[in-house]
Design a protein around this motif. Structure first.
Motif, short mmCIF file in Angstrom:
data_model
loop_
_atom_site.label_atom_id
_atom_site.label_comp_id
_atom_site.label_asym_id
_atom_site.label_seq_id
_atom_site.Cartn_x
_atom_site.Cartn_y
_atom_site.Cartn_z
N PRO A 155 0.56 -14.93 3.42
CA PRO A 155 1.09 -15.24 2.08
C PRO A 155 1.84 -16.57 2.07
N LEU A 156 1.33 -17.52 1.33
CA LEU A 156 1.97 -18.82 1.20
C LEU A 156 2.88 -18.84 -0.02
N SER A 157 3.67 -19.88 -0.15
CA SER A 157 4.72 -19.91 -1.16
C SER A 157 4.19 -19.83 -2.59
N GLY A 158 2.97 -20.33 -2.82
CA GLY A 158 2.45 -20.34 -4.18
C GLY A 158 1.70 -19.08 -4.58
N VAL A 159 1.61 -18.10 -3.69
CA VAL A 159 0.85 -16.89 -3.97
C VAL A 159 1.59 -16.02 -4.96
N ASP A 160 0.86 -15.51 -5.94
CA ASP A 160 1.42 -14.59 -6.92
C ASP A 160 0.62 -13.29 -6.86
N GLY A 161 1.25 -12.23 -6.41
CA GLY A 161 0.54 -10.96 -6.27
C GLY A 161 1.31 -10.02 -5.38
N ASP A 162 0.58 -9.12 -4.73
CA ASP A 162 1.17 -8.13 -3.84
C ASP A 162 1.35 -8.74 -2.46
N VAL A 163 2.34 -9.59 -2.33
CA VAL A 163 2.57 -10.35 -1.11
C VAL A 163 2.77 -9.43 0.09
N ALA B 90 -3.17 6.08 7.41
CA ALA B 90 -3.15 7.42 6.81
C ALA B 90 -4.55 7.92 6.48
N ALA B 91 -5.48 6.99 6.25
CA ALA B 91 -6.86 7.36 5.94
C ALA B 91 -7.69 7.66 7.18
N GLY B 92 -7.06 7.55 8.36
CA GLY B 92 -7.77 7.87 9.60
C GLY B 92 -8.43 6.68 10.26
N ARG B 93 -7.97 5.46 9.95
CA ARG B 93 -8.50 4.23 10.54
C ARG B 93 -10.01 4.05 10.29
N PRO B 94 -10.45 4.16 9.06
CA PRO B 94 -11.89 4.02 8.78
C PRO B 94 -12.38 2.61 9.07
N PRO B 95 -13.69 2.45 9.35
CA PRO B 95 -14.25 1.13 9.65
C PRO B 95 -14.40 0.29 8.39
N PRO B 96 -14.64 -1.02 8.56
CA PRO B 96 -14.91 -1.87 7.40
C PRO B 96 -16.02 -1.30 6.54
N GLY B 97 -15.81 -1.40 5.24
CA GLY B 97 -16.74 -0.81 4.30
C GLY B 97 -16.30 0.53 3.78
N GLN B 98 -15.38 1.17 4.53
CA GLN B 98 -14.88 2.49 4.13
C GLN B 98 -13.36 2.51 4.03
N ARG B 99 -12.73 1.37 4.11
CA ARG B 99 -11.28 1.30 4.11
C ARG B 99 -10.72 1.45 2.69
N PRO B 100 -9.55 2.06 2.55
CA PRO B 100 -8.99 2.24 1.20
C PRO B 100 -8.65 0.91 0.55
N GLY B 101 -9.00 0.80 -0.71
CA GLY B 101 -8.68 -0.41 -1.47
C GLY B 101 -9.49 -1.62 -1.07
N GLU B 102 -10.62 -1.42 -0.44
CA GLU B 102 -11.39 -2.54 0.09
C GLU B 102 -11.91 -3.47 -1.02
N SER B 103 -12.14 -2.94 -2.20
CA SER B 103 -12.65 -3.78 -3.29
C SER B 103 -11.53 -4.46 -4.08
N GLU B 104 -10.28 -4.20 -3.69
CA GLU B 104 -9.14 -4.73 -4.43
C GLU B 104 -8.77 -6.14 -3.95
N ALA B 105 -8.20 -6.91 -4.84
CA ALA B 105 -7.59 -8.19 -4.49
C ALA B 105 -6.08 -8.02 -4.54
N VAL B 106 -5.39 -8.46 -3.49
CA VAL B 106 -3.93 -8.35 -3.46
C VAL B 106 -3.28 -9.55 -4.16
N ALA B 107 -4.03 -10.61 -4.30
CA ALA B 107 -3.60 -11.79 -5.05
C ALA B 107 -4.86 -12.45 -5.57
N GLU B 108 -4.73 -13.42 -6.43
CA GLU B 108 -5.89 -14.04 -7.05
C GLU B 108 -6.81 -14.65 -5.99
N GLY B 109 -8.03 -14.10 -5.90
CA GLY B 109 -9.00 -14.63 -4.97
C GLY B 109 -8.82 -14.19 -3.53
N ILE B 110 -7.86 -13.31 -3.24
CA ILE B 110 -7.59 -12.90 -1.87
C ILE B 110 -7.82 -11.39 -1.73
#
Length: 322
Positions: free
Chosen positions: A280-288, A252-272
């Motif tokens: 996503p492995l069985s022990g992952v807790d987050g936005d699987v 939806a953002a127009g396929r921006p390159p790395p460095g400009q992608r939406p949510g690039e600074s976010e972690a979807v799970a601890e350390g990921i």
């Protein structure tokens, strides 16, 4: 099954040294000792995905498998990463098979064979097949573009099999989009000695994938997969995944390159990070759901999570009755 398919089945048994011409793909960190053990115990060739495993842990995983079964199994090493220490462990532990993918290092092939391991090399072209044969590989995994996970090929499995079959005389294992018996039989009839399945074994009891990942596989169809390079943190290599919120947001953002992608600074799970290669492995807790859910185009034929042995047995029954 016609004569060519029946002959392929027999070649698969002799080529792999296991009861059935069926191999479980490494499927990254989800292919740990438990899954590989159960596939091998059931008569297939189980594979330990070891490319990012610390050598002492790998040694213990290999010994765990060997304590449970004396049937053949395989260790996979991705050659886009340094694997010398891991291969030393494989050789010292006398693993029956080692598979190399995403690269070819003839010196590692020689080292593995000198230590008593048989070598599988994954290829995505006739030229790569010739190079692997010259390097001393015992058999080749021919990976079509339909495959889930990281993909080198730009050609469909059956045309690629035909190209490679004309180029070399080694046993060929067909990989890519095979998730039910009819596809396996088609690959055997096309000249493969055995088939390799990854996505089907992700949806097994023994795979260490997150339950929500497995549920997505059951709900998905082939058209829900996409070949992309989006989840590139850790390994910038094309891969086939299920479309998810991360992919749709980037689209939806127009396929921006790395460095400009939406949510690039976010972690979807601890350390990921959001765009990491991690499945996503069985022990992952987050936005699987936002993580890389690897899946091949055969995913639409998967409708249940079941024991790995049951998967092997069902495919074996189809081969017997064909």
């Amino acid at each position: 099954m016609d004569a060519a398919g029946y002959a392929g089945t027999l070649r698969g048994v002799s080529a792999l040294g296991c009861e059935f011409p069926l191999m479980q793909a490494p499927i990254g960190r989800g292919a740990a000792a438990r899954l590989a053990t159960e596939v091998s115990r059931a008569g297939g060739l189980g594979t330990l995905g070891a490319s990012w495993t610390e050598p002492p842990v790998l040694r213990e995983q290999i010994r765990t498998i060997a304590r449970v079964t004396d049937r053949p199994f395989c260790v996979n090493l991705v050659l886009d990463f340094a694997q010398d220490e891991r291969l030393e462990v494989v050789v010292e532990e006398r693993v029956p098979w080692v598979s190399f993918s995403f690269g070819l290092r003839p010196e590692l092939v020689r080292l593995a064979r000198a230590g008593g391991s048989r070598v599988l090399a994954q290829v995505a072209s006739a030229d790569a097949a010739r190079a692997a044969a010259e390097a001393g590989a015992d058999a080749l995994i021919v990976q079509g573009v339909e495959a889930g996970g990281h993909v080198e090929s730009v050609v469909g499995l059956l045309p690629l099999l035909a190209e490679v079959r004309r180029a070399v005389s080694l046993p060929l294992l067909a990989a890519g989009g095979i998730a039910e018996p009819a596809s396996a039989l088609a690959a055997l009839a096309a000249g493969a000695s055995a088939v390799v399945m990854g996505t089907r074994f992700v949806a097994s009891d023994e795979c260490d994938a997150h339950p929500r990942y497995k549920a997505r596989l059951l709900a998905a169809e082939g058209r829900d997969t996409v070949l992309t390079d989006l989840f590139d943190i850790g390994w910038p290599m094309p891969h086939r995944v299920l479309r998810n919120s991360t992919y749709e947001r980037w689209l939806a953002a127009g396929r921006p390159p790395p460095g400009q992608r939406p949510g690039e600074s976010e972690a979807v799970a601890e350390g990921i990070p959001r765009y990491a290669l991690n499945m996503p492995l069985s022990g992952v807790d987050g936005d699987v759901e936002a993580m890389a859910m690897y899946a091949g185009q055969g995913v639409g034929t998967i409708d249940t999570v079941e024991p790995a042995a049951a998967i092997v047995e069902r495919f074996a029954a189809a081969l017997r009755s064909a």
